[in-house]
Design a protein around this motif. Structure first.
Motif, PDB file in Angstrom:
ATOM      1  N   GLN A  27       0.827  -1.354  -0.047  1.00 36.25           N
ATOM      2  CA  GLN A  27       0.048   0.082   0.166  1.00 36.25           C
ATOM      3  C   GLN A  27       0.896   1.229  -0.060  1.00 36.25           C
ATOM      4  N   ILE A  30      -1.229   7.179  -3.702  1.00 40.23           N
ATOM      5  CA  ILE A  30      -0.692   8.437  -4.648  1.00 40.23           C
ATOM      6  C   ILE A  30      -1.485   9.668  -3.941  1.00 40.23           C
ATOM      7  N   GLY A  55      -6.780  -2.962  -6.597  1.00 42.80           N
ATOM      8  CA  GLY A  55      -6.228  -2.207  -5.595  1.00 42.80           C
ATOM      9  C   GLY A  55      -6.647  -0.751  -5.636  1.00 42.80           C
ATOM     10  N   GLU A  76     -10.160  -5.168  -4.457  1.00 41.18           N
ATOM     11  CA  GLU A  76      -9.426  -4.978  -3.446  1.00 41.18           C
ATOM     12  C   GLU A  76      -9.380  -6.372  -2.463  1.00 41.18           C
ATOM     13  N   ASP A 101      -8.881 -11.151  -3.616  1.00 36.97           N
ATOM     14  CA  ASP A 101      -7.362 -11.134  -4.260  1.00 36.97           C
ATOM     15  C   ASP A 101      -7.621 -11.196  -5.771  1.00 36.97           C
ATOM     16  N   PHE A 102      -6.935 -10.274  -6.348  1.00 35.16           N
ATOM     17  CA  PHE A 102      -7.143 -10.303  -7.938  1.00 35.16           C
ATOM     18  C   PHE A 102      -6.525 -11.567  -8.764  1.00 35.16           C
ATOM     19  N   ASN A 126      -2.776   1.497  -9.869  1.00 40.38           N
ATOM     20  CA  ASN A 126      -1.364   1.514  -9.547  1.00 40.38           C
ATOM     21  C   ASN A 126      -1.240   0.374  -8.717  1.00 40.38           C
TER      22      ASN A 126
HETATM   23  N1  SAM Z   1      -5.092   2.933  -6.086  1.00 39.88           N
HETATM   24  C1  SAM Z   1      -4.331   3.271  -5.062  1.00 39.88           C
HETATM   25  C2  SAM Z   1      -3.799   4.472  -5.223  1.00 39.88           C
HETATM   26  O1  SAM Z   1      -3.362   4.728  -6.247  1.00 39.88           O
HETATM   27  O2  SAM Z   1      -3.425   5.373  -4.298  1.00 39.88           O
HETATM   28  C3  SAM Z   1      -3.704   2.260  -4.087  1.00 39.88           C
HETATM   29  C4  SAM Z   1      -2.481   1.857  -4.693  1.00 39.88           C
HETATM   30  S1  SAM Z   1      -1.633   0.723  -3.685  1.00 39.88           S
HETATM   31  C5  SAM Z   1       0.000   0.945  -4.624  1.00 39.88           C
HETATM   32  C6  SAM Z   1      -2.023  -1.115  -4.070  1.00 39.88           C
HETATM   33  C7  SAM Z   1      -3.302  -1.239  -3.659  1.00 39.88           C
HETATM   34  O3  SAM Z   1      -3.645  -2.799  -4.272  1.00 39.88           O
HETATM   35  C8  SAM Z   1      -3.672  -1.354  -2.202  1.00 39.88           C
HETATM   36  O4  SAM Z   1      -4.985  -0.833  -1.936  1.00 39.88           O
HETATM   37  C9  SAM Z   1      -3.601  -2.804  -1.766  1.00 39.88           C
HETATM   38  O5  SAM Z   1      -4.480  -3.320  -0.640  1.00 39.88           O
HETATM   39  C10 SAM Z   1      -4.183  -3.484  -3.091  1.00 39.88           C
HETATM   40  N2  SAM Z   1      -3.683  -4.888  -3.281  1.00 39.88           N
HETATM   41  C11 SAM Z   1      -2.678  -5.525  -2.818  1.00 39.88           C
HETATM   42  N3  SAM Z   1      -2.741  -6.828  -3.355  1.00 39.88           N
HETATM   43  C12 SAM Z   1      -3.768  -6.988  -3.896  1.00 39.88           C
HETATM   44  C13 SAM Z   1      -4.347  -8.381  -4.564  1.00 39.88           C
HETATM   45  N4  SAM Z   1      -3.717  -9.592  -4.510  1.00 39.88           N
HETATM   46  N5  SAM Z   1      -5.608  -8.153  -5.130  1.00 39.88           N
HETATM   47  C14 SAM Z   1      -6.315  -6.926  -4.948  1.00 39.88           C
HETATM   48  N6  SAM Z   1      -5.741  -5.717  -4.498  1.00 39.88           N
HETATM   49  C15 SAM Z   1      -4.536  -5.804  -3.981  1.00 39.88           C
END
Ligand code: SAM
Length: 284
Positions: A27, A30, A55, A76, A101-102, A126
């Motif tokens: 996490q 941005i 995410g 998410e 989980d994606f 992101n």
């Molecule tokens: N989109 C937001 C931003 O740009 O501020 C957050 C980006 S952050 C780099 C990555 C996001 O992916 C986090 O919210 C995290 O919880 C989520 N995430 C992590 N692993 C994931 C998964 N396996 N499936 C779905 N989401 C996931």
């Protein structure tokens, strides 16, 4: 109201929910509205299109996508964000957040359903750095028809996806990806625009499905051949390919037939040369 990606709004949302970012989920939120706006613009979504986001975090990019798209479906993994996103994205009724989980999502089925209702299906994110490559390969291997994939990732990983032959970043991932997609760099993003700040810079990369992919007998076997050729980067193509075939003489013969000098290294070979070698391999 201010955009979610502003420092002030991010702070307000995180304080309201006493939210602390989790490193294990990658996490890094941005906190620069110009960046999320630019990702959304590069995604080229219109009200006739649907966009899948991976995410959403607290919704910084989701908001920009919801303003432009007909529908946003976001996945998410962190269930703590359910109440946060319900609050931060309350005014957007064209969003759906699925807490899953994606890597376990049936991408082809989701895309298929969205295609019934929308003109184009895009994917924007992101990405969490720790699983960038597995997520992208989960998408690529699904064979789903996604028109435009626009994703932010660690700059070093982005360089590999976009690398050209005879550069230090060119590897099996570059060849396989560029076989399937036109890859371009949208922009570089400094580490300073994230909360918390990661130790690396980022880049936004765009993948557009190539219209005329040269079909091969088996994509899976083609990718195996490419990976085998890069097995030991310092070694010649004869060494790596010979090891893969378990027969150096046969490898030498096939390389000659494909017009590839056996003393070369895989990193100097173009996509067209890999395709030629693969055809010789299948015709053996
Ligand atoms: N989109 C937001 C931003 O740009 O501020 C957050 C980006 S952050 C780099 C990555 C996001 O992916 C986090 O919210 C995290 O919880 C989520 N995430 C992590 N692993 C994931 C998964 N396996 N499936 C779905 N989401 C996931």
């Amino acid at each position: 109201m201010k955009e979610i990606a502003t420092v002030a709004r991010t702070k307000e949302i995180m304080e309201t929910f006493d939210l602390h970012t989790k490193k294990m989920f990658g996490q890094n939120f941005i906190t620069e509205p110009g960046i999320v706006r630019k990702i959304a613009e590069a995604s080229q979504v219109t009200k006739e299109d649907a966009v899948i986001e991976i995410g959403p975090g607290i919704g910084a990019l989701t908001e920009q996508l919801a303003m432009r798209a007909g529908k946003v479906v976001a996945f998410e993994v962190d269930e703590r964000l359910e109440e946060v996103l319900a609050y931060s994205l309350a005014q957007y009724d064209n969003k759906e957040v699925i807490f899953q989980d994606f890597l376990t999502v049936d991408v082809a089925s989701i895309v298929g359903k969205l295609r019934e209702q929308y003109r184009n299906v895009m994917l924007s994110a992101n990405l969490p750095y720790y699983i960038t490559t597995p997520i992208l390969f989960h998408i690529f291997e699904s064979n789903a028809k996604i028109d435009r994939i626009t994703v932010m990732m660690q700059k070093e990983v982005a360089d590999r996806f976009a690398a050209k032959p005879s550069t230090k970043d060119y590897n099996a991932l570059s060849v396989i990806t560029q076989y399937l997609y036109e890859v371009s760099v949208v922009m570089k993003v400094p580490r300073t625009v994230f909360e918390p700040k990661p130790n690396v810079d980022s880049a936004v990369i765009q993948f557009v499905q190539r219209e005329h992919i040269e079909e091969v007998a088996s994509r899976e076997r083609f990718f195996q051949v490419v990976k085998a050729c890069f097995d030991q980067r310092r070694k010649t193509i004869l060494n790596n390919y010979g090891k893969f075939l378990g027969n150096k003489e046969e490898a030498s013969r096939q390389l000659q037939e494909a017009g590839i000098e056996p003393s070369r290294r895989a990193e100097s070979m173009s996509l067209a040369e890999f395709l030629t070698l693969y055809r010789v391999y299948e015709g053996k």
